[in-house]
Design a protein around this motif. Sequence first.
Motif, mmCIF file in Angstrom:
data_model
loop_
_atom_site.group_PDB
_atom_site.id
_atom_site.type_symbol
_atom_site.label_atom_id
_atom_site.label_comp_id
_atom_site.label_asym_id
_atom_site.label_seq_id
_atom_site.Cartn_x
_atom_site.Cartn_y
_atom_site.Cartn_z
ATOM 1 N N ASP A 18 0.832 -1.191 0.000
ATOM 2 C CA ASP A 18 0.000 0.000 0.000
ATOM 3 C C ASP A 18 0.880 1.260 0.000
ATOM 4 O OD1 ASP A 18 -2.782 1.306 0.808
ATOM 5 O OD2 ASP A 18 -1.254 2.131 2.149
ATOM 6 N N PHE A 19 0.466 2.293 -0.724
ATOM 7 C CA PHE A 19 1.280 3.503 -0.878
ATOM 8 C C PHE A 19 1.639 4.118 0.472
ATOM 9 C CE2 PHE A 19 1.825 8.096 -1.330
ATOM 10 C CZ PHE A 19 2.797 8.153 -2.316
ATOM 11 N N ALA A 28 10.376 5.322 8.578
ATOM 12 C CA ALA A 28 10.785 4.713 9.846
ATOM 13 C C ALA A 28 12.199 4.148 9.766
ATOM 14 C CB ALA A 28 9.801 3.613 10.240
ATOM 15 N N ALA A 29 12.580 3.667 8.585
ATOM 16 C CA ALA A 29 13.911 3.083 8.417
ATOM 17 C C ALA A 29 14.995 4.153 8.342
ATOM 18 C CB ALA A 29 13.947 2.213 7.164
ATOM 19 N N GLY A 30 14.619 5.366 7.916
ATOM 20 C CA GLY A 30 15.596 6.450 7.832
ATOM 21 C C GLY A 30 15.802 7.032 6.455
ATOM 22 N N PHE A 31 15.112 6.503 5.438
ATOM 23 C CA PHE A 31 15.280 6.995 4.076
ATOM 24 C C PHE A 31 14.724 8.404 3.900
ATOM 25 C CE2 PHE A 31 15.576 2.397 3.392
ATOM 26 C CZ PHE A 31 16.665 2.327 2.532
ATOM 27 N N ASP A 32 15.274 9.109 2.915
ATOM 28 C CA ASP A 32 14.810 10.457 2.584
ATOM 29 C C ASP A 32 13.680 10.437 1.573
ATOM 30 O OD1 ASP A 32 16.980 11.755 4.074
ATOM 31 O OD2 ASP A 32 18.262 10.961 2.482
ATOM 32 N N GLY A 33 13.616 9.379 0.770
ATOM 33 C CA GLY A 33 12.610 9.340 -0.274
ATOM 34 C C GLY A 33 12.311 7.928 -0.718
ATOM 35 N N ILE A 34 11.290 7.809 -1.553
ATOM 36 C CA ILE A 34 10.909 6.520 -2.117
ATOM 37 C C ILE A 34 10.954 6.603 -3.638
ATOM 38 C CG2 ILE A 34 9.420 5.923 -0.171
ATOM 39 C CD1 ILE A 34 7.011 6.613 -2.036
ATOM 40 N N GLY A 35 11.174 5.464 -4.249
ATOM 41 C CA GLY A 35 11.039 5.349 -5.690
ATOM 42 C C GLY A 35 9.722 4.645 -5.988
ATOM 43 N N ILE A 36 9.053 5.064 -7.038
ATOM 44 C CA ILE A 36 7.831 4.361 -7.436
ATOM 45 C C ILE A 36 7.827 4.131 -8.948
ATOM 46 C CG2 ILE A 36 6.419 5.144 -5.502
ATOM 47 C CD1 ILE A 36 5.128 7.175 -7.318
ATOM 48 N N ARG A 37 7.228 3.034 -9.327
ATOM 49 C CA ARG A 37 7.064 2.674 -10.734
ATOM 50 C C ARG A 37 5.684 3.098 -11.211
ATOM 51 N NH1 ARG A 37 10.448 -1.413 -12.463
ATOM 52 N NH2 ARG A 37 8.854 -2.265 -13.850
ATOM 53 N N ALA A 38 5.510 3.110 -12.504
ATOM 54 C CA ALA A 38 4.194 3.418 -13.065
ATOM 55 C C ALA A 38 3.161 2.439 -12.521
ATOM 56 C CB ALA A 38 4.247 3.361 -14.582
ATOM 57 N N GLU A 39 3.552 1.170 -12.388
ATOM 58 C CA GLU A 39 2.631 0.161 -11.877
ATOM 59 C C GLU A 39 2.264 0.429 -10.420
ATOM 60 O OE1 GLU A 39 5.018 -1.642 -15.211
ATOM 61 O OE2 GLU A 39 5.426 -0.379 -13.479
ATOM 62 N N THR A 40 3.241 0.902 -9.636
ATOM 63 C CA THR A 40 2.992 1.236 -8.237
ATOM 64 C C THR A 40 1.993 2.381 -8.132
ATOM 65 O OG1 THR A 40 5.296 0.643 -7.783
ATOM 66 C CG2 THR A 40 4.111 1.820 -6.058
ATOM 67 N N TYR A 41 2.201 3.387 -8.963
ATOM 68 C CA TYR A 41 1.311 4.541 -8.969
ATOM 69 C C TYR A 41 -0.105 4.139 -9.368
ATOM 70 C CZ TYR A 41 -0.852 8.856 -10.677
ATOM 71 O OH TYR A 41 -1.717 9.890 -10.914
ATOM 72 N N MET A 42 -0.231 3.330 -10.421
ATOM 73 C CA MET A 42 -1.547 2.922 -10.887
ATOM 74 C C MET A 42 -2.255 2.053 -9.857
ATOM 75 S SD MET A 42 -2.065 4.549 -13.567
ATOM 76 C CE MET A 42 -3.687 3.818 -13.802
ATOM 77 N N LEU A 43 -1.495 1.230 -9.122
ATOM 78 C CA LEU A 43 -2.089 0.431 -8.052
ATOM 79 C C LEU A 43 -2.644 1.349 -6.961
ATOM 80 C CD1 LEU A 43 -2.702 -2.254 -6.657
ATOM 81 C CD2 LEU A 43 -0.381 -2.197 -5.709
ATOM 82 N N ALA A 44 -1.888 2.391 -6.619
ATOM 83 C CA ALA A 44 -2.358 3.330 -5.603
ATOM 84 C C ALA A 44 -3.644 4.019 -6.050
ATOM 85 C CB ALA A 44 -1.273 4.367 -5.309
ATOM 86 N N GLU A 52 -3.751 14.170 -4.944
ATOM 87 C CA GLU A 52 -3.709 15.082 -3.802
ATOM 88 C C GLU A 52 -3.449 14.337 -2.498
ATOM 89 O OE1 GLU A 52 -6.071 14.987 -6.122
ATOM 90 O OE2 GLU A 52 -5.556 16.842 -7.189
ATOM 91 N N ARG A 53 -4.071 13.155 -2.344
ATOM 92 C CA ARG A 53 -3.877 12.395 -1.112
ATOM 93 C C ARG A 53 -2.458 11.837 -1.036
ATOM 94 N NH1 ARG A 53 -3.628 12.297 3.819
ATOM 95 N NH2 ARG A 53 -3.779 10.268 4.852
ATOM 96 N N MET A 54 -1.900 11.412 -2.157
ATOM 97 C CA MET A 54 -0.524 10.921 -2.149
ATOM 98 C C MET A 54 0.433 12.028 -1.730
ATOM 99 S SD MET A 54 -0.112 8.261 -5.348
ATOM 100 C CE MET A 54 -1.541 8.472 -6.397
#
Length: 283
Positions: A18-19, A28-44, A52-54
């Motif tokens: 889930d997004f 929580a792990a400490g990362f500054d950012g996330i990478g997302i794929r087109a498929e990840t975005y479309m799933l969200a 707007e919610r993302m």
Amino acid sequence: MRKVPLTISSFTLGVEIDFEERVKAAKAAGFDGIGIRAETYMLAVKQGYSDERMLEILEENDMKVTEVEYITMWTDQNKTAEAPSTLLQQFKEQTTYHMARLFGVGHINCGLMESDSLEVQIQAFKELCERAKELVIGLEFMPYSGVPDLKRAWEIVDGAGCDNGMLILDTWHWARAEMTAEDLKGVPADKVVSIQICDVLERPYPKPILREESLHDRLCPGTGWGDTVGFLKALKEHGIKPRVVGTEVISDNNLELGYQKAAQMNYDTSIDVIKQAWPELLD
């Protein structure tokens, strides 16, 4: 935010997460950012998340999207405007442009599985860069693909001659293509837009199924036989200044431990190898 954002790449936490859970696990792990794929975005979107919610979720967690991918099949010589595969790829390409602009990411990851002549690849890459307009297209070589090594990738980018045509370098592909620091000679440092770190098994999968290793058995940085520290040192000495450093670990075994544990393992090992090889990235 660090000098160079440390990103957890899209595949590292799988494509089904889930997004909001992805964002929170990375934070929580400490990362500054996330990478997302087109498929990840479309799933969200399918799950009911609006653009707007993302954006709200990212702001609430003080996180950013720092990597967008993945454009493929851009040399297809048999495409027709009405073909389902062409329409799908056009939609995916336009989706990545939308994602990059929505999340404020200046570059998009690009790869190519099909084998074509260098001439065809150069012309198609030039046209892709022109369609991307102000966005950088980062070409990633993969040893099982139509762009199998750094030499071929640079020939394409150089031949296209586009200011927004650049390269992405990944530890796993680097090791499996048997690249060395010598292979960087002739490649301008400012033509590398981002780097991805991970590690490799002692012995590779057989060549016919090498891609399966890439999709299921990439190790955390510094925990295998790929010399992630040496890879980073070579890039540093070449003068490369990446916009983003992504952890591109893709491990079924890690995911079995749970999203949060997998994210934490990736963060801890990434920080460790960066401190050894290129601590300036963390300043």
